[in-house]
Design a protein around this motif. Structure first.
Motif, PDB file in Angstrom:
ATOM      1  N   GLY A 139       0.801  -1.223   0.000  1.00 45.29           N
ATOM      2  CA  GLY A 139       0.000   0.000   0.000  1.00 45.29           C
ATOM      3  C   GLY A 139       0.829   1.267   0.000  1.00 45.29           C
ATOM      4  N   GLN A 140       2.143   1.121  -0.185  1.00 47.72           N
ATOM      5  CA  GLN A 140       3.031   2.284  -0.223  1.00 47.72           C
ATOM      6  C   GLN A 140       3.062   2.905  -1.619  1.00 47.72           C
ATOM      7  OE1 GLN A 140       4.884   3.904   2.180  1.00 47.72           O
ATOM      8  NE2 GLN A 140       3.788   2.653   3.674  1.00 47.72           N
ATOM      9  N   ILE A 141       3.351   4.193  -1.687  1.00 46.44           N
ATOM     10  CA  ILE A 141       3.442   4.915  -2.954  1.00 46.44           C
ATOM     11  C   ILE A 141       4.910   5.172  -3.280  1.00 46.44           C
ATOM     12  CG2 ILE A 141       2.934   7.109  -4.119  1.00 46.44           C
ATOM     13  CD1 ILE A 141       0.326   7.219  -2.527  1.00 46.44           C
ATOM     14  N   ALA A 142       5.296   4.880  -4.506  1.00 50.24           N
ATOM     15  CA  ALA A 142       6.694   5.073  -4.925  1.00 50.24           C
ATOM     16  C   ALA A 142       7.000   6.561  -5.069  1.00 50.24           C
ATOM     17  CB  ALA A 142       6.941   4.362  -6.249  1.00 50.24           C
ATOM     18  N   PRO A 143       8.148   7.018  -4.573  1.00 48.43           N
ATOM     19  CA  PRO A 143       8.534   8.436  -4.695  1.00 48.43           C
ATOM     20  C   PRO A 143       9.055   8.732  -6.108  1.00 48.43           C
ATOM     21  CG  PRO A 143      10.216   7.233  -3.495  1.00 48.43           C
ATOM     22  CD  PRO A 143       9.111   6.257  -3.766  1.00 48.43           C
ATOM     23  N   LEU A 144       8.161   8.989  -7.018  1.00 53.93           N
ATOM     24  CA  LEU A 144       8.518   9.116  -8.429  1.00 53.93           C
ATOM     25  C   LEU A 144       9.502  10.253  -8.686  1.00 53.93           C
ATOM     26  CD1 LEU A 144       8.012   8.082 -11.318  1.00 53.93           C
ATOM     27  CD2 LEU A 144       6.156   9.753 -11.489  1.00 53.93           C
ATOM     28  N   ASP A 145       9.356  11.369  -7.962  1.00 55.03           N
ATOM     29  CA  ASP A 145      10.265  12.497  -8.182  1.00 55.03           C
ATOM     30  C   ASP A 145      11.713  12.094  -7.921  1.00 55.03           C
ATOM     31  OD1 ASP A 145       9.688  12.092  -5.511  1.00 55.03           O
ATOM     32  OD2 ASP A 145       9.490  14.224  -5.008  1.00 55.03           O
ATOM     33  N   ALA A 146      11.944  11.347  -6.844  1.00 62.30           N
ATOM     34  CA  ALA A 146      13.304  10.887  -6.531  1.00 62.30           C
ATOM     35  C   ALA A 146      13.775   9.843  -7.538  1.00 62.30           C
ATOM     36  CB  ALA A 146      13.349  10.316  -5.118  1.00 62.30           C
ATOM     37  N   ILE A 147      12.879   8.971  -7.965  1.00 62.80           N
ATOM     38  CA  ILE A 147      13.242   7.925  -8.927  1.00 62.80           C
ATOM     39  C   ILE A 147      13.662   8.533 -10.262  1.00 62.80           C
ATOM     40  CG2 ILE A 147      12.308   6.007 -10.299  1.00 62.80           C
ATOM     41  CD1 ILE A 147      10.588   5.296  -7.839  1.00 62.80           C
ATOM     42  N   VAL A 148      12.937   9.555 -10.708  1.00 60.82           N
ATOM     43  CA  VAL A 148      13.264  10.202 -11.979  1.00 60.82           C
ATOM     44  C   VAL A 148      14.627  10.890 -11.897  1.00 60.82           C
ATOM     45  CG1 VAL A 148      12.626  12.091 -13.533  1.00 60.82           C
ATOM     46  CG2 VAL A 148      10.887  10.461 -12.769  1.00 60.82           C
ATOM     47  N   LYS A 149      14.930  11.509 -10.763  1.00 60.61           N
ATOM     48  CA  LYS A 149      16.246  12.146 -10.602  1.00 60.61           C
ATOM     49  C   LYS A 149      17.364  11.111 -10.687  1.00 60.61           C
ATOM     50  CE  LYS A 149      14.703  16.079  -7.802  1.00 60.61           C
ATOM     51  NZ  LYS A 149      14.742  16.717  -6.449  1.00 60.61           N
ATOM     52  N   LEU A 150      17.168   9.972 -10.040  1.00 60.87           N
ATOM     53  CA  LEU A 150      18.179   8.911 -10.086  1.00 60.87           C
ATOM     54  C   LEU A 150      18.279   8.317 -11.484  1.00 60.87           C
ATOM     55  CD1 LEU A 150      17.459   7.099  -6.691  1.00 60.87           C
ATOM     56  CD2 LEU A 150      19.383   8.589  -7.249  1.00 60.87           C
ATOM     57  N   LYS A 151      17.146   8.195 -12.136  1.00 59.17           N
ATOM     58  CA  LYS A 151      17.138   7.683 -13.511  1.00 59.17           C
ATOM     59  C   LYS A 151      17.996   8.557 -14.415  1.00 59.17           C
ATOM     60  CE  LYS A 151      14.500   8.441 -17.567  1.00 59.17           C
ATOM     61  NZ  LYS A 151      13.327   9.058 -18.184  1.00 59.17           N
ATOM     62  N   GLU A 152      17.825   9.864 -14.311  1.00 60.86           N
ATOM     63  CA  GLU A 152      18.574  10.791 -15.159  1.00 60.86           C
ATOM     64  C   GLU A 152      20.047  10.852 -14.760  1.00 60.86           C
ATOM     65  OE1 GLU A 152      16.301  14.318 -14.607  1.00 60.86           O
ATOM     66  OE2 GLU A 152      14.845  13.817 -16.191  1.00 60.86           O
ATOM     67  N   LYS A 153      20.324  10.711 -13.475  1.00 58.49           N
ATOM     68  CA  LYS A 153      21.709  10.775 -13.007  1.00 58.49           C
ATOM     69  C   LYS A 153      22.520   9.575 -13.490  1.00 58.49           C
ATOM     70  CE  LYS A 153      24.485  10.981  -8.762  1.00 58.49           C
ATOM     71  NZ  LYS A 153      24.437  11.057  -7.265  1.00 58.49           N
TER      72      LYS A 153
END
Length: 460
Positions: free
Chosen positions: A236-250
């Motif tokens: 039931g947890q929500i993934a922190p998409l903003d942080a994931i996208v930053k790591l994806k780009e990095k």
């Protein structure tokens, strides 16, 4: 001395010649075959009586029989349903927007049945594409703001067909350890190198990405993916998409996002995790979702760029080899999306019900809510685990059985098959719907608090 040496050489030569002759003789011989003697009828009968076929499955235990005996619904899986001739309040169906049995959806299905019949009777790429499929794909793409979408016939097959369509042997996939069975199956079918990071832990994700990329020249030349769920079915947890996208780009990875439980739920207008975080949807490479939850129909979709969608039309097993989605289900999805766009207050009602249930369960004995406050999956886990997943499940199953028997409340526990490799704690899942009334929510909270105090008092 010289004579002795010559005799020795000649002796070796003779032996070698003899060995070659023997080998050639053995190779040229016909293989021995015992004389054929047909068995008598009596011998055949005796052999048949003695033969015991190997079992196709392990012995069925009493515990397995209890798991098979699940409640059987005798009506639609709406907020209220019928089991054994008795009406119960249903918190076991992911009918998030309360659209099961909605009059407009039933009318759209009836019209589609009269026009197209029940099934399409063929894969999309051959003779199974019907105009309503194209209308549904266009509707989903327009709703989410993506260039194109593709429909699948079965919700859970969407993700485990999409992953192998893009990820191959030699590729790298970094996935959350809490992903549900459908995602796990897709990861396995891809034959890629799969590494799991700690559930919803961005430090663990970054550490894993860095290990793969730091000083690894080979990693720069292969495909790399991050696979997560927007709203995790197992917690039931929500993934922190903003942080994931930053790591994806990095670290230059692609992101594959599974949105079956967040589509139609998160965001101001139900457009999912990207709207919830205000992240441009084009930053997510691949989005998949089943339509059996919020949209109250069946099938699934994948959305993204035109190239992403076109690639699946040629190489995704669940699309190429399956009969296409029955037209009436595609029509139901279109109607459900129209209803969502025209009635955004349904999301407000859903969130109000989630908050009401949270408040009602805040002081429940022996259990704690581990899900996100915005999640329609209210996940209850034991405050003090027994140390065994199996024993935890037995306690939680007792609570669920008491709730159904004594209070006509249908809830479900996080049962897992032997194929499911998720190691998150066991829990009770309450699927909240916008269709639940205030009295339904209060009944669920009061029932669970009373039964939990009775069953779990010894653990405190």
């Amino acid at each position: 001395m010289l004579i002795s040496f010559c005799l020795l050489v000649e002796g070796h030569f003779v032996i070698e010649v003899l060995l070659v002759v023997v080998i050639l003789f053995q190779l040229s011989r016909k293989s021995y075959k015992p004389p054929k003697k047909p068995l008598t009828e009596k011998e055949v009968d005796e052999l048949c009586d003695e033969w015991v076929p190997e079992s196709l499955h392990p012995p069925i235990t009493k515990e397995m029989e209890e798991q098979i005996q699940t409640p059987v619904l005798e009506s639609a899986a709406g907020p209220h349903t019928v089991i054994d001739g008795r009406e119960v309040v249903n918190f076991a169906s992911a009918n998030y927007l309360g659209l099961i049995g909605h009059e407009k959806i039933i009318d759209s299905c009836t019209g589609a049945l009269e026009k197209y019949g029940v099934g399409s009777c063929g894969p999309r790429g051959f003779y199974g594409t019907i105009d309503v499929h194209l209308d549904c794909e266009a509707k989903i793409a327009k709703f989410l703001g993506t260039p194109d979408s593709i429909l699948y016939s079965y919700g859970i097959s969407t993700i485990f067909s999409a992953i192998p369509a893009f990820c191959k042997k030699g590729d790298i996939i970094v996935a959350d350890e809490g992903v549900h069975w459908g995602v796990q199956t897709g990861l396995q079918l891809s034959r890629s190198t799969v590494v799991y990071f700690k559930h919803n832990d961005m430090d663990s994700l970054e550490s894993t990405l860095e290990k793969f990329t730091r000083g690894n020249r080979r990693a720069e030349k292969i495909r790399r993916y991050i696979v997560v769920e927007a709203l995790y079915q197992n917690s039931g947890q929500i993934a922190p998409l903003d942080a994931i996208v930053k790591l994806k780009e990095k670290y230059r990875f692609r992101v594959m996002l599974e949105e079956s439980n967040s589509f139609g739920v998160l965001g101001a207008s139900g457009r999912g995790l990207s709207e919830h975080y205000g992240v441009p949807i084009e930053k997510i490479d691949i989005i998949t979702a089943g339509m059996g939850h919020a949209l109250a129909t069946d099938g699934g979709f994948c959305t993204g760029s035109v190239r992403v969608v076109d690639h699946q039309r040629l190489s995704s097993a669940g699309y190429v080899f399956s009969a296409s989605l029955p037209p009436y289900l595609a029509s139901a999805a279109i109607t459900a999306l129209d209803h969502l766009e025209g009635n955004p207050d349904v999301i407000t009602k859903l969130r109000s019900n989630i908050t009401l249930l949270w408040n009602g369960l805040s002081d429940i004995v022996g259990l704690s809510i581990s899900s996100n406050i915005l999640s329609p999956i209210v996940y209850l886990k034991l405050k003090k685990s027994t140390g065994s997943f199996k024993d935890d499940m037995k306690l939680l199953d007792v609570i669920a059985q008491h709730a159904l028997k004594e209070d006509s409340l249908l809830i479900c526990t996080s049962k897992k098959s032997t194929l499911d490799k998720c190691h998150l704690p066991a829990g009770i899942r309450l699927f909240v719907s916008a269709g639940h009334s205030k009295s339904d929510i209060q009944k669920a909270a009061e029932s669970l608090k009373r039964i939990a105090a009775l069953v779990l008092s010894d653990l405190n």
